[in-house]
Design a protein around this motif. Structure first.
Motif, PDB file in Angstrom:
ATOM      1  N   GLY A  17       0.435  -0.820   0.168  1.00 14.30           N
ATOM      2  CA  GLY A  17       0.298  -0.006   0.026  1.00 14.30           C
ATOM      3  C   GLY A  17       0.872   1.234  -0.211  1.00 14.30           C
ATOM      4  N   PRO A  18       0.211   2.206   0.108  1.00 16.27           N
ATOM      5  CA  PRO A  18       0.903   3.379  -0.287  1.00 16.27           C
ATOM      6  C   PRO A  18       1.760   4.221   1.097  1.00 16.27           C
ATOM      7  CG  PRO A  18      -1.377   4.061   0.168  1.00 16.27           C
ATOM      8  CD  PRO A  18      -1.518   2.425  -0.141  1.00 16.27           C
ATOM      9  N   ASN A  19       1.111   3.891   2.013  1.00 20.29           N
ATOM     10  CA  ASN A  19       1.672   4.530   3.544  1.00 20.29           C
ATOM     11  C   ASN A  19       3.040   3.473   3.967  1.00 20.29           C
ATOM     12  OD1 ASN A  19       0.107   5.493   4.296  1.00 20.29           O
ATOM     13  ND2 ASN A  19      -1.099   4.396   5.072  1.00 20.29           N
ATOM     14  N   VAL A  20       3.755   2.221   2.209  1.00 17.82           N
ATOM     15  CA  VAL A  20       4.754   1.848   3.088  1.00 17.82           C
ATOM     16  C   VAL A  20       5.779   2.125   1.856  1.00 17.82           C
ATOM     17  CG1 VAL A  20       5.677  -0.643   3.514  1.00 17.82           C
ATOM     18  CG2 VAL A  20       3.456   0.064   4.521  1.00 17.82           C
ATOM     19  N   GLU A  21       7.180   1.903   2.539  1.00 19.56           N
ATOM     20  CA  GLU A  21       8.583   2.710   1.442  1.00 19.56           C
ATOM     21  C   GLU A  21       9.692   1.168   1.796  1.00 19.56           C
ATOM     22  OE1 GLU A  21      12.120   5.637   1.589  1.00 19.56           O
ATOM     23  OE2 GLU A  21      10.448   5.684   3.152  1.00 19.56           O
ATOM     24  N   ILE A  22       9.332   0.828   0.562  1.00 16.92           N
ATOM     25  CA  ILE A  22       9.646  -0.272   0.248  1.00 16.92           C
ATOM     26  C   ILE A  22      11.747   0.335   0.446  1.00 16.92           C
ATOM     27  CG2 ILE A  22      10.991  -1.980  -1.481  1.00 16.92           C
ATOM     28  CD1 ILE A  22       8.831  -2.619  -2.197  1.00 16.92           C
ATOM     29  N   ILE A  23      12.906  -0.079   1.320  1.00 18.18           N
ATOM     30  CA  ILE A  23      13.976   0.351   1.482  1.00 18.18           C
ATOM     31  C   ILE A  23      15.268   0.153   0.688  1.00 18.18           C
ATOM     32  CG2 ILE A  23      13.116   2.351   3.710  1.00 18.18           C
ATOM     33  CD1 ILE A  23      14.390   0.466   5.349  1.00 18.18           C
ATOM     34  N   VAL A  31      20.565 -20.649  -3.145  1.00 14.89           N
ATOM     35  CA  VAL A  31      20.162 -21.911  -1.864  1.00 14.89           C
ATOM     36  C   VAL A  31      20.613 -21.002  -1.025  1.00 14.89           C
ATOM     37  CG1 VAL A  31      20.826 -24.263  -1.690  1.00 14.89           C
ATOM     38  CG2 VAL A  31      20.230 -24.123  -3.639  1.00 14.89           C
ATOM     39  N   CYS A  32      19.643 -21.287   0.142  1.00 12.29           N
ATOM     40  CA  CYS A  32      19.992 -20.344   0.900  1.00 12.29           C
ATOM     41  C   CYS A  32      19.575 -18.516   1.234  1.00 12.29           C
ATOM     42  CB  CYS A  32      20.866 -20.978   2.309  1.00 12.29           C
ATOM     43  SG  CYS A  32      20.306 -22.349   2.765  1.00 12.29           S
ATOM     44  N   GLN A  33      19.333 -18.388  -0.152  1.00 12.26           N
ATOM     45  CA  GLN A  33      19.696 -16.391   0.068  1.00 12.26           C
ATOM     46  C   GLN A  33      18.001 -16.686  -0.729  1.00 12.26           C
ATOM     47  OE1 GLN A  33      23.141 -15.953  -2.878  1.00 12.26           O
ATOM     48  NE2 GLN A  33      24.566 -16.607  -0.835  1.00 12.26           N
ATOM     49  N   PRO A  34      17.382 -16.031  -0.113  1.00 11.84           N
ATOM     50  CA  PRO A  34      15.857 -16.049  -0.610  1.00 11.84           C
ATOM     51  C   PRO A  34      16.244 -14.419  -0.589  1.00 11.84           C
ATOM     52  CG  PRO A  34      16.271 -15.890   2.159  1.00 11.84           C
ATOM     53  CD  PRO A  34      17.021 -16.286   1.193  1.00 11.84           C
ATOM     54  N   VAL A  35      14.845 -14.507  -1.462  1.00 10.18           N
ATOM     55  CA  VAL A  35      14.596 -13.006  -1.955  1.00 10.18           C
ATOM     56  C   VAL A  35      14.020 -12.269  -0.993  1.00 10.18           C
ATOM     57  CG1 VAL A  35      12.848 -11.584  -3.496  1.00 10.18           C
ATOM     58  CG2 VAL A  35      14.260 -13.705  -4.273  1.00 10.18           C
ATOM     59  N   PHE A  36      13.804 -10.996  -0.690  1.00 10.37           N
ATOM     60  CA  PHE A  36      13.558 -10.793   0.953  1.00 10.37           C
ATOM     61  C   PHE A  36      14.059  -8.823   0.691  1.00 10.37           C
ATOM     62  CE2 PHE A  36      18.027 -10.697   2.118  1.00 10.37           C
ATOM     63  CZ  PHE A  36      17.853  -9.279   2.363  1.00 10.37           C
ATOM     64  N   LEU A  37      12.683  -8.545   1.315  1.00  8.52           N
ATOM     65  CA  LEU A  37      12.410  -6.604   1.388  1.00  8.52           C
ATOM     66  C   LEU A  37      12.006  -6.042   2.305  1.00  8.52           C
ATOM     67  CD1 LEU A  37       9.812  -5.323   1.930  1.00  8.52           C
ATOM     68  CD2 LEU A  37       8.956  -6.919  -0.932  1.00  8.52           C
ATOM     69  N   VAL A  38      12.781  -5.094   2.568  1.00  9.75           N
ATOM     70  CA  VAL A  38      12.549  -4.099   3.864  1.00  9.75           C
ATOM     71  C   VAL A  38      12.376  -3.119   3.993  1.00  9.75           C
ATOM     72  CG1 VAL A  38      13.847  -3.021   5.868  1.00  9.75           C
ATOM     73  CG2 VAL A  38      15.560  -5.333   5.252  1.00  9.75           C
ATOM     74  N   ALA A  39      11.679  -2.675   4.764  1.00 11.95           N
ATOM     75  CA  ALA A  39      10.425  -1.484   4.003  1.00 11.95           C
ATOM     76  C   ALA A  39      10.407  -0.927   5.728  1.00 11.95           C
ATOM     77  CB  ALA A  39       8.658  -2.556   3.854  1.00 11.95           C
ATOM     78  N   VAL A  40       9.588   0.843   5.282  1.00  7.08           N
ATOM     79  CA  VAL A  40       9.054   1.284   6.783  1.00  7.08           C
ATOM     80  C   VAL A  40       7.391   1.383   5.980  1.00  7.08           C
ATOM     81  CG1 VAL A  40       9.517   3.259   7.874  1.00  7.08           C
ATOM     82  CG2 VAL A  40      11.581   1.704   6.464  1.00  7.08           C
ATOM     83  N   ASP A  41       6.429   0.991   7.329  1.00  5.97           N
ATOM     84  CA  ASP A  41       5.533   1.676   7.396  1.00  5.97           C
ATOM     85  C   ASP A  41       5.594   2.669   8.191  1.00  5.97           C
ATOM     86  OD1 ASP A  41       2.143   1.965   8.393  1.00  5.97           O
ATOM     87  OD2 ASP A  41       2.084  -0.118   7.499  1.00  5.97           O
ATOM     88  N   HIS A  42       5.236   3.381   7.143  1.00  8.83           N
ATOM     89  CA  HIS A  42       5.401   5.117   7.957  1.00  8.83           C
ATOM     90  C   HIS A  42       3.988   5.579   9.148  1.00  8.83           C
ATOM     91  CE1 HIS A  42       8.732   6.656   5.997  1.00  8.83           C
ATOM     92  NE2 HIS A  42       8.264   5.625   4.421  1.00  8.83           N
ATOM     93  N   GLU A  43       3.380   4.579   8.508  1.00  6.68           N
ATOM     94  CA  GLU A  43       1.652   4.867   8.965  1.00  6.68           C
ATOM     95  C   GLU A  43       1.592   4.188  10.779  1.00  6.68           C
ATOM     96  OE1 GLU A  43      -2.836   4.096   9.345  1.00  6.68           O
ATOM     97  OE2 GLU A  43      -2.031   4.139   7.252  1.00  6.68           O
ATOM     98  N   LEU A  44       2.532   2.992  10.423  1.00  7.90           N
ATOM     99  CA  LEU A  44       2.569   2.795  11.793  1.00  7.90           C
ATOM    100  C   LEU A  44       3.537   2.464  12.009  1.00  7.90           C
ATOM    101  CD1 LEU A  44       1.278  -1.128  11.306  1.00  7.90           C
ATOM    102  CD2 LEU A  44      -0.026   0.337  11.934  1.00  7.90           C
ATOM    103  N   ARG A  45       4.573   3.106  12.309  1.00  6.29           N
ATOM    104  CA  ARG A  45       5.997   3.889  12.256  1.00  6.29           C
ATOM    105  C   ARG A  45       6.447   2.993  12.784  1.00  6.29           C
ATOM    106  NH1 ARG A  45       5.831   8.810  16.735  1.00  6.29           N
ATOM    107  NH2 ARG A  45       7.926   8.041  16.728  1.00  6.29           N
TER     108      ARG A  45
END
Length: 106
Positions: A17-23, A31-45
């Motif tokens: 959604g719009p309140n989350v920024e993928i950083i 193998v043992c190296q998965p796709v992943f993301l780190v994000a910040v949810d500005h609404e929930l902080r």
């Protein structure tokens, strides 16, 4: 491959959604190296770390690393990785444990 990783990122952006920024978005997949993301949810902080489930052959091979010869499944201790954990509390199968260790190192 990069095409599926790009689709992963587009799907994540739509789902988050719009309140989350993928950083950070790791497109590497081995193998043992998965796709992943780190994000910040500005609404929930809140910081969000999301690891993609099984999709590729590499992910399937990670899943298959559930048991090492001569060992039981779910016997990979994670206590050294979680300093505040009581001894013996956190365990995972070897493929998942190695994947979990990969994410913060990346």
């Amino acid at each position: 491959d990069n095409q599926s990783a790009n689709l992963d990122e587009a799907a994540a952006m739509e789902w988050l959604g719009p309140n989350v920024e993928i950083i950070f978005f790791s497109r590497e997949n081995a193998v043992c190296q998965p796709v992943f993301l780190v994000a910040v949810d500005h609404e929930l902080r809140a910081v969000v770390v999301s690891v993609r489930g099984t999709l590729s052959l590499a992910d399937t091979l990670t899943d298959m690393r559930a048991v090492r010869p001569g060992e039981d499944a779910f016997e990979e201790p994670l206590d050294d990785d979680i300093p505040s954990a009581p001894p013996g509390l956190w365990k995972a199968h070897p493929g998942m444990a190695e994947s979990a260790r990969y994410v913060p190192r990346r």
